[in-house]
Scaffold this active site. Structure first.
Site, short mmCIF file in Angstrom:
data_model
loop_
_atom_site.label_atom_id
_atom_site.label_comp_id
_atom_site.label_asym_id
_atom_site.label_seq_id
_atom_site.Cartn_x
_atom_site.Cartn_y
_atom_site.Cartn_z
CG ASP A 269 -2.14 0.95 0.96
OD1 ASP A 269 -2.05 1.82 0.05
OD2 ASP A 269 -3.15 0.84 1.66
C1 BGC Z 1 -4.90 3.47 0.03
C2 BGC Z 1 -4.98 2.51 -1.14
C3 BGC Z 1 -4.79 3.27 -2.42
C4 BGC Z 1 -3.45 3.99 -2.36
C5 BGC Z 1 -3.14 4.78 -3.62
C6 BGC Z 1 -3.65 4.33 0.01
O1 BGC Z 1 -3.73 5.34 0.95
O2 BGC Z 1 -4.94 2.74 1.24
O3 BGC Z 1 -6.20 1.85 -1.13
O4 BGC Z 1 -4.87 2.41 -3.51
O5 BGC Z 1 -3.47 4.90 -1.26
O6 BGC Z 1 -3.93 5.91 -3.70
#
Ligand code: BGC
Length: 780
Positions: free
Chosen positions: A222
Site C-alpha cells: 500500500d
Molecule cells: C490506500 C490505497 C490506495 C493507495 C493509492 C492508500 O492510501 O490505502 O487503497 O490504492 O493509497 O492511492
C-alpha cells in the site's frame, strides 16, 4: 522481448530501481531492454486518475458496499467491464481495486469500499468485478491484504487474529478471489498482522499467496506501507509504491543481506506483468456509462420497511421532499476512492425530470448544528402534505478515519419532528455502512441508499415511484446496538484484538440470538413472491448437494428474489456460528411468473480450520436453511455428511466461545488460549521509521517534528497526526535518508550521527535545487 528474463537484461542499478515506483503511479520503464512501465490508478467506484495535479473526470458508479446488496455477481461484472473501459480510455494498466476486506465493525471508515461482512458474498461479488475489469485487457489489484478492518492507527496497528478466524473469515475471500479470478496484483495492507507488518510477512506474501493459492502476479505495498523494504523483498513483496528511497536495497545487495536471486524474483514478476498490457486507443461513451450507473444503483437499492405499502408513491400524490441531501446527495466516499464524477444528479433533479410536483424544504444544515429556522420550515412543509420523502445521511466516510455509527443530532431531530407532523414519512438513508436506525419505528418506510454513485438520484426516483421494484438485500447486519467486543475499536492505535474470533457480523448476532434492526440478507420488494416445493438432495459421491425450490411472483410488478442458503454443523464438538452462508442466487420474475431454482453446494464448503490439522469437514448432521435472509428459518432442511467427526471439545478451556450470548466478550486470557500464545504489545525502546510521532516527543528532534507535522497538516486533527509513523512524514522537505539520519540522532545523539544528519540535509537541499533547475529548463 526474448527468452532472457528481465533480470538478466537489466543492470543491478536498474533492478534496484524497478522494485520501487517511478513517482506516485508508475513503475520504471527500460524500453530498450524490453521493460515498459505499468500505470496504476485508484478505483473502486470509478477511475481516479491523477494527471497534472488534477483528477480526470469519470463516471462514478455505486460503491462496492452498494453493489454487494444486489447479490448479483453479473451486475458486479457489468460494473467491472465499465471500469475496465474507463482504464483503457485513460491508458491505465491496473485499477487499484477492489478492496475485499471482510467488514468486522460498522465503524470502519472504509466499509463503503468493501463488499460485505460475509466472505463468500465478498468473494463472489469481487470475482464478478475483477472478471469484468480484466476482460478489457486491464489488470485489477485486490487490496488490502490483510486484516485492515479499521482505519484508526492503520499505519502501525497490530491486528491480533487467531488462525481459524483468519482462514475462515479474513483470508477466505482473498483465497477464493486469487484462485478463481486471478487478479494481476495484490496490495498488502498498512497494518501488522499478529506482530508482523503485512508488507514484510512471508506467511502472507509467499506461503499463502504463492505457495498455497498459486498467485502469479505482482505483490505491491500500500502507498507508504513499507517498514523495512529489504525484509519486504525477502518476504515476497515485489513492488514498493509510491517511489521510495532505494539506498537500503542497494546496500543490502552489496553486503549480501539481500541476495540477487531475491531481487531478481521481484524484478521478473514486475517485468512479466508489464508485458501483458498493450495500451490501445479507445473512446468512451460517458453517457452510456452514466445510464449503466443508474441501472446498477436501481438494482441494489434496499427497502427495509414499507408499512401499509406506502411505497411505491404515485406521481399524483401530494408530496413534500425534505432534506439537504435530496439536493446535494452523499453518493460516494472520500480518500483515494473519491472520483471526480462526470454528471452527478440528485433526487430533486430526477423528480423534476420525471414531472413530479413537490414542495421542498432543506430541513437541516451542514454538520451537526441545530438550525431552528430550517427545522420549523420542514415541519410546516411536512404538515401541508400527505406524503413526505425525507432524505438523511451523515457526511461522507473517508479512508484513514473511522466513522460515526449514528446520524448527526440535528437530523435525528428532523426525523422526529417531521414524522410527528406527517403520518406518511419515507426515509431515504444515504450511508457508507450500517447506521444506527433505532428511530425507525417512528417512520413508515425506509430505503437504504448506500453510496449509489453519480446517478443515484435517478435510481431512487424510479424505485420510489414504482418504475422499478426494489430488489437489494443487506450485505451486512444492521445492529440495534454495537456488541461489547466492538467497543474496543478505535481505543488503542497499537493493537486490536479480534477476540470474537469467527463470530463476525451475522455469525455473531445469529449465534447470540441477539435482535438486530435488520438482518443480513434482508430486503423487501413491492409484492409477494411465494416459495414452494423446497427440497434437498443428500450429498452425492462427489459431495454435491442440491437444493431446489419454486418461486412464484404473485404481485403485479416485475420483481426479483434473492434465495439464500445457510448451513450449521449440528454434530461437531468445536464451537460454530449458528449460521454460515453457503450459496445465494438472485432470480428475476415477471408478473405472475413461476421459476424453479436449483442451488448447488459441495460439502467441502462445510470445512472448518484448525491450526494443527488444517481444513477438515466433520462428518455428521448439518441443518441447511433455504431462506430470504439470515434469520428466516421457514425452510429448514437436513443433510448427513459421511466422514469422521474428530473435532476436539474445548468447551472447558474456551467457555465463552461455546456460550455466545449478548454479553459475549471473551477475556484476553481465553483469547490467548485460542491463539495459543501470549499477546504482547508491539513496542520497542528503539526508534524506527515506524515509531509513531507521539512516541518520539521525549527527544528534541521528535518535538520539532511533531510541531512541524501539526503546522503542515493543519487540516488533520492532532489525534490523527500523533499516531502517524515517522515514515509517513517523508515529503519534499524530508527525504527518507534525512529521516533515517534524524532517527539515528534521536536514538543516539552522538557527534557522528549529528554530522550524518547535517550531511543528509545538505545533500537533500542540493538535490532539490538541482531538480528545480531541471524543471525550469524544461518549462522554458
Ligand atoms: C490506500 C490505497 C490506495 C493507495 C493509492 C492508500 O492510501 O490505502 O487503497 O490504492 O493509497 O492511492
Amino acid at each position: 522481448m526474448d527468452e532472457q528474463r528481465a533480470s538478466e537484461r537489466l543492470t543491478a542499478e536498474e533492478k534496484v530501481a524497478l522494485q520501487t515506483g517511478d513517482g506516485a503511479w508508475n513503475t520504471h520503464a527500460f524500453l530498450q531492454k524490453g521493460v515498459s512501465s505499468i500505470r496504476m490508478s485508484d478505483g473502486p467506484l470509478g477511475l481516479r486518475k491523477e494527471q497534472d495535479g488534477a483528477i480526470v473526470p469519470a463516471v462514478c458508479f455505486p460503491s462496492p458496499s452498494r453493489i454487494a446488496c444486489s447479490f448479483d455477481p453479473s451486475l458486479a461484472r457489468d460494473l467491472g467491464q465499465a471500469l475496465g473501459e474507463q482504464c483503457v480510455a485513460e491508458q491505465v494498466d491496473v485499477l487499484l481495486a477492489p478492496g475485499i476486506n471482510v467488514k468486522r465493525t460498522p465503524l470502519c471508515g472504509r466499509n463503503f469500499e468493501y463488499f460485505s461482512e460475509d466472505p463468500l458474498l465478498t468473494a463472489e461479488m469481487a470475482c464478478g468485478y475483477i472478471e469484468g475489469v480484466q476482460s478489457q485487457g486491464v489488470g485489477c489489484c485486490v487490496k488490502h491484504f490483510a486484516c485492515n478492518n479499521q482505519e484508526y492507527g492503520r499505519y502501525v496497528c497490530d491486528s491480533v487474529v487467531d488462525d481459524r478466524a483468519l482462514r475462515e473469515i479474513y483470508l477466505s475471500a482473498f483465497e477464493r478471489v486469487i484462485k478463481n479470478a486471478k487478479p494481476s496484483m495484490v496490495m498488502c495492507s498498512y497494518n501488522r498482522l499478529n506482530g508482523e507488518y503485512c508488507s514484510q510477512s512471508k506467511f502472507l506474501l509467499t506461503d499463502l499467496l504463492r505457495d498455497e493459492w498459486g498467485f502469479e502476479g505482482v505483490a505491491v505495498s500500500d502507498w507508504g506501507a513499507t517498514d523495512d523494504r529489504v525484509k519486504g523483498i525477502c518476504a515476497g513483496l515485489d513492488l514498493e509504491m509510491p517511489q521510495g528511497d532505494t539506498s537500503d536495497v542497494a546496500r543490502a545487495l552489496q553486503n549480501g543481506t539481500l541476495s540477487e536471486a531475491e531481487l531478481d524474483r521481484a524484478v521478473d514478476r514486475i517485468a512479466e506483468l508489464s508485458e501483458k498490457f498493450t495500451r490501445k486507443q479507445a473512446g468512451l461513451d460517458k453517457n452510456k456509462q452514466h445510464k449503466l450507473a443508474a441501472r446498477l444503483a436501481e438494482e441494489s437499492l434496499v427497502l427495509v420497511k414499507n408499512s401499509c405499502d406506502l411505497l411505491p408513491l404515485a406521481t399524483t400524490d401530494d408530496i413534500a421532499v425534505i432534506g439537504r441531501l435530496a439536493e446535494q446527495p452523499v453518493y460516494q466516499g472520500e480518500g483515494s476512492a473519491h472520483v471526480n464524477a462526470y454528471k452527478p444528479d440528485s433526487l430533486l433533479q430526477a423528480l423534476a425530470e420525471s414531472k413530479v410536483t413537490f414542495e421542498y424544504a432543506q430541513g437541516y444544515g451542514d454538520g451537526n448544528k441545530d438550525d431552528a429556522e430550517l427545522l420549523e420550515r420542514a415541519i410546516a412543509v411536512a404538515e401541508r402534505h400527505s406524503r413526505v420523502i425525507l432524505v438523511v445521511g451523515a457526511a461522507a466516510d473517508a479512508e484513514a478515519f473511522d466513522r460515526q455509527w449514528s446520524l448527526p443530532q440535528n437530523q435525528l431531530r428532523v426525523i422526529e419532528a417531521v414524522s410527528a407532523a406527517c403520518p406518511n414519512v419515507v426515509v431515504v438513508l444515504q450511508c457508507g455502512a450500517a447506521t444506527d436506525v433505532r428511530w425507525v419505528n417512528g417512520v413508515k418506510a425506509l430505503l437504504i441508499d448506500y453510496y449509489g454513485g453519480e446517478a443515484s438520484g435517478r435510481a431512487l426516483c424510479n424505485v420510489l415511484f414504482g418504475k422499478a421494484a426494489p430488489s437489494g438485500r443487506l450485505a451486512e447486519s444492521w445492529p440495534l446496538s454495537l456488541p461489547r467486543w466492538q467497543q474496543g475499536v478505535g481505543a488503542d492505535f497499537r493493537q486490536v484484538q479480534y477476540v470474537e474470533s469467527g463470530f463476525v457480523g451475522y455469525r455473531y448476532y445469529a449465534t447470540a440470538n441477539c435482535p438486530v434492526a435488520f438482518p443480513f440478507g434482508y430486503g423487501l420488494g413491492y409484492g409477494k413472491i411465494e416459495w414452494s416445493d423446497v427440497a434437498v438432495s443428500q450429498p452425492d459421491k462427489k459431495g454435491k448437494i442440491k437444493v431446489k425450490l419454486t418461486l412464484t411472483n404473485k404481485s403485479d410488478v416485475k420483481q426479483a428474489e434473492v434465495v439464500q442458503l445457510y448451513y450449521r454443523n449440528d454434530d461437531g464438538r468445536g464451537f460454530y456460528p449458528r449460521k454460515n452462508l453457503a450459496a445465494f442466487r438472485k432470480v428475476k420474475l415477471g408478473v405472475g411468473q413461476a421459476r424453479s431454482v436449483t442451488l448447488e453446494i459441495n460439502v467441502k464448503q462445510f470445512a472448518s480450520y484448525d491450526t494443527a490439522n488444517g481444513w477438515s469437514v466433520n462428518g455428521g448432521k448439518y441443518t441447511l436453511w433455504a431462506a430470504r435472509h439470515v434469520n428466516d428459518e421457514a425452510f429448514p432442511l437436513s443433510v448427513t455428511v459421511d466422514g469422521e467427526n474428530n473435532t476436539v471439545d474445548l468447551s472447558a478451556e474456551l467457555p465463552a466461545y461455546y456460550n455466545v450470548d449478548e454479553d459475549f466478550c471473551p477475556t484476553q486470557k481465553q483469547f490467548e488460549q485460542l491463539l495459543g500464545r501470549e499477546i504482547v504489545l508491539p513496542h520497542s525502546n528503539i526508534i524506527t521509521v515506524s515509531t509513531p510521532l507521539c512516541e518520539v516527543t521525549h527527544t528534541l528532534i521528535g518535538r520539532i517534528m511533531f510541531k512541524k507535522a501539526v503546522e503542515i497538516g493543519k487540516q488533520y486533527p492532532v489525534s490523527f497526526l500523533r499516531i502517524l509513523p515517522l515514515r509517513m512524514l517523508v515529503c519534499d522537505e524530508l527525504s527518507r535518508e534525512m529521516l533515517v539520519a534524524l532517527i539515528a540522532c534521536m536514538n543516539k545523539p552522538s557527534p557522528k550521527n549529528i554530522v550524518k544528519c547535517l550531511k543528509a540535509v545538505l545533500k537533500h537541499r542540493k538535490e532539490r535545487k538541482r531538480a528545480a533547475e531541471v524543471a525550469d529548463l524544461a518549462d522554458n
